[in-house]
Design an enzyme around this catalytic site. Structure first.
Site, mmCIF file in Angstrom:
data_model
loop_
_atom_site.group_PDB
_atom_site.id
_atom_site.type_symbol
_atom_site.label_atom_id
_atom_site.label_comp_id
_atom_site.label_asym_id
_atom_site.label_seq_id
_atom_site.Cartn_x
_atom_site.Cartn_y
_atom_site.Cartn_z
ATOM 1 N N ARG A 59 40.922 27.693 8.400
ATOM 2 C CA ARG A 59 39.793 27.083 9.123
ATOM 3 C C ARG A 59 38.862 28.158 9.670
ATOM 4 O O ARG A 59 37.685 27.923 9.901
ATOM 5 C CB ARG A 59 40.303 26.177 10.251
ATOM 6 C CG ARG A 59 39.179 25.546 11.083
ATOM 7 C CD ARG A 59 39.659 24.320 11.845
ATOM 8 N NE ARG A 59 40.838 24.598 12.628
ATOM 9 C CZ ARG A 59 40.828 25.138 13.857
ATOM 10 N NH1 ARG A 59 39.687 25.470 14.431
ATOM 11 N NH2 ARG A 59 41.964 25.347 14.518
ATOM 12 N N TYR A 112 16.411 13.350 5.134
ATOM 13 C CA TYR A 112 17.526 12.634 4.534
ATOM 14 C C TYR A 112 18.052 11.607 5.541
ATOM 15 O O TYR A 112 18.114 11.869 6.747
ATOM 16 C CB TYR A 112 18.607 13.643 4.164
ATOM 17 C CG TYR A 112 19.910 13.055 3.691
ATOM 18 C CD1 TYR A 112 19.948 12.054 2.727
ATOM 19 C CD2 TYR A 112 21.113 13.504 4.206
ATOM 20 C CE1 TYR A 112 21.147 11.524 2.291
ATOM 21 C CE2 TYR A 112 22.321 12.987 3.778
ATOM 22 C CZ TYR A 112 22.326 11.989 2.823
ATOM 23 O OH TYR A 112 23.517 11.472 2.392
ATOM 24 N N LYS A 209 24.752 19.584 -4.398
ATOM 25 C CA LYS A 209 23.687 19.355 -5.368
ATOM 26 C C LYS A 209 23.558 20.524 -6.359
ATOM 27 O O LYS A 209 24.483 20.791 -7.101
ATOM 28 C CB LYS A 209 22.376 19.083 -4.629
ATOM 29 C CG LYS A 209 22.475 18.095 -3.461
ATOM 30 C CD LYS A 209 23.178 16.797 -3.767
ATOM 31 C CE LYS A 209 22.985 15.711 -2.728
ATOM 32 N NZ LYS A 209 23.781 15.831 -1.506
#
Length: 395
Positions: A59, A112, A209
């Site tokens: 993490r 968005y 993307k």
């Protein structure tokens, strides 16, 4: 760009990884581990205190993830980068790190849908307000700045209207007030546009993307100064925990190697499709940054290498006509992502931006007739044939 590699196409393949440090492995090894062992208790103490380099827990850092971060930093022209488990994990980590209760954020007029939703949540829970602006000129921007303005958040090109924001202008005004500028560079990638080199402070991506490019990973990336990235790493990334998995980071480093080749093809195909959509009788308007008649074309020429692979267009008729058109497609897939090898298409008003109230959507320029097209890597002739037959079926 790293002086070692003068060209983007070379750096995207070679920067950030030395096979000699990984048993000669040509491919970046996948360090699929949750934690890392210490040689002794003192070494563990030193690493936790920040007095010694080395990994502690995935993490907080992972060798596979680190390669991705180093690549993205150099490609965007930044000092350091952070990888996240999604684009929205990246957006939320950045905005939460830069704001406190009572602050104010200036945003581009059009975002968005989930970013819009996050801003609404921040206002409702923490009284962090936001203002939308077309950011068309310095005077308009200056009027929005208040003593509480803590950052500016911009998409360019804007999703899904394709409006282009002059980043140099925004950055210059923001610097007068010592306000950091965040740019969502998802649509352009560092291959087409480099916001940090234009004076902005933080750049982020939905790496799902174009960075990944193959529709098989969900991820986010943030790039900026080393000081700012370390602050985010040690606060909102560490404590909220929206980290990327080593395997997803591995997929992204693989996808990055072909980014320039893919982006060239996306852009070339988009130019071909744009010119034909513009002439079709069922299409009322086409929005594409590479259009010489686009109102922001001069800005596009100034700050983007090419017009990109996204096109939005408004159809004649109603929402039902737009949906009939989508349903008539055979090759092109109806899906809400973008930047994949496949051509994807979606209806923003009822899909990606459906969370935005109608009045806000219309103010942003998102009508029921607006369609967003992510042009893929197929032969452009096949893409156009499918679009044309679906448009013609409405006649």
């Amino acid at each position: 760009m790293d002086k070692k590699y003068k060209h983007f196409e070379t750096a995207v393949i070679h920067h950030g990884y030395d096979s000699k440090q990984h048993a000669g492995s040509l491919s970046v090894p996948l360090y699929q581990t949750s934690t890392f062992t210490f040689e002794n208790a003192e070494q563990g103490e030193q690493r936790f205190a920040g007095e010694a380099d080395g990994f502690i827990y995935s993490r907080l850092g992972n060798p596979t993830v680190r390669v991705l971060e180093e690549k993205m930093a150099i490609l965007e022209g930044g000092e350091a980068a952070l990888a996240f488990g999604s684009g929205m994990a990246a957006v939320s980590a950045v905005l939460l790190s830069l704001t406190k209760a009572g602050d104010h954020i200036i945003c581009s007029q059009g975002l968005y849908g989930c970013t819009f939703g996050l801003l609404q949540l921040m206002e409702e829970k923490y009284n962090i307000s936001h203002s939308f602006s077309w950011l068309s000129n310095e005077e308009e921007l200056r009027q929005l700045i208040t003593p509480q303005t803590s950052c500016m958040y911009i998409e360019t090109p804007i999703n899904p209207t394709m409006k282009v924001i002059d980043l140099s202008m925004v950055a210059a005004v923001a610097k007068e007030h010592n306000i950091p500028v965040i740019v969502d560079n998802t649509f352009s990638t560092p291959y087409l546009q480099k916001p940090l080199e234009l004076g902005c402070d933080i750049v982020l991506h939905s790496a799902t993307k174009y960075i990944g490019g193959h529709g098989d990973v969900v991820a986010g990336v943030v790039v900026g100064s080393r000081e700012r990235m370390e602050h985010i790493r040690g606060t909102t990334q560490k404590d909220i925990g929206g980290i990327i998995s080593p395997f997803d980071a591995w997929l992204l480093t693989r996808g990055l190697k072909t980014l320039p080749v893919r982006m060239d093809r996306h852009c070339e195909n988009a130019e071909k499709i744009f010119s034909r959509l513009k002439e079709h009788k069922r299409v009322k308007a086409v929005y594409f940054p590479g259009d010489e008649e686009h109102p922001d074309f001069l800005i596009t020429q100034k700050q983007m290498r090419k017009g990109g692979g996204l096109i939005s267009f408004e159809m004649n008729g109603s929402k039902k006509d737009a949906q009939r058109f989508l349903n008539a497609l055979q090759l092109i897939k109806i899906a809400v992502s973008l930047g994949d090898t496949e051509t994807l298409i979606q209806h923003p008003a009822t899909m990606t931006h459906s969370v935005i109230p109608l009045a806000n959507r219309l103010e942003m320029g998102i009508s029921d007739q607006l369609i967003r097209l992510s042009v893929g890597l197929e032969a452009w002739e096949d893409i156009w044939e499918d679009l044309k037959q679906a448009l013609d079926s409405l006649a």
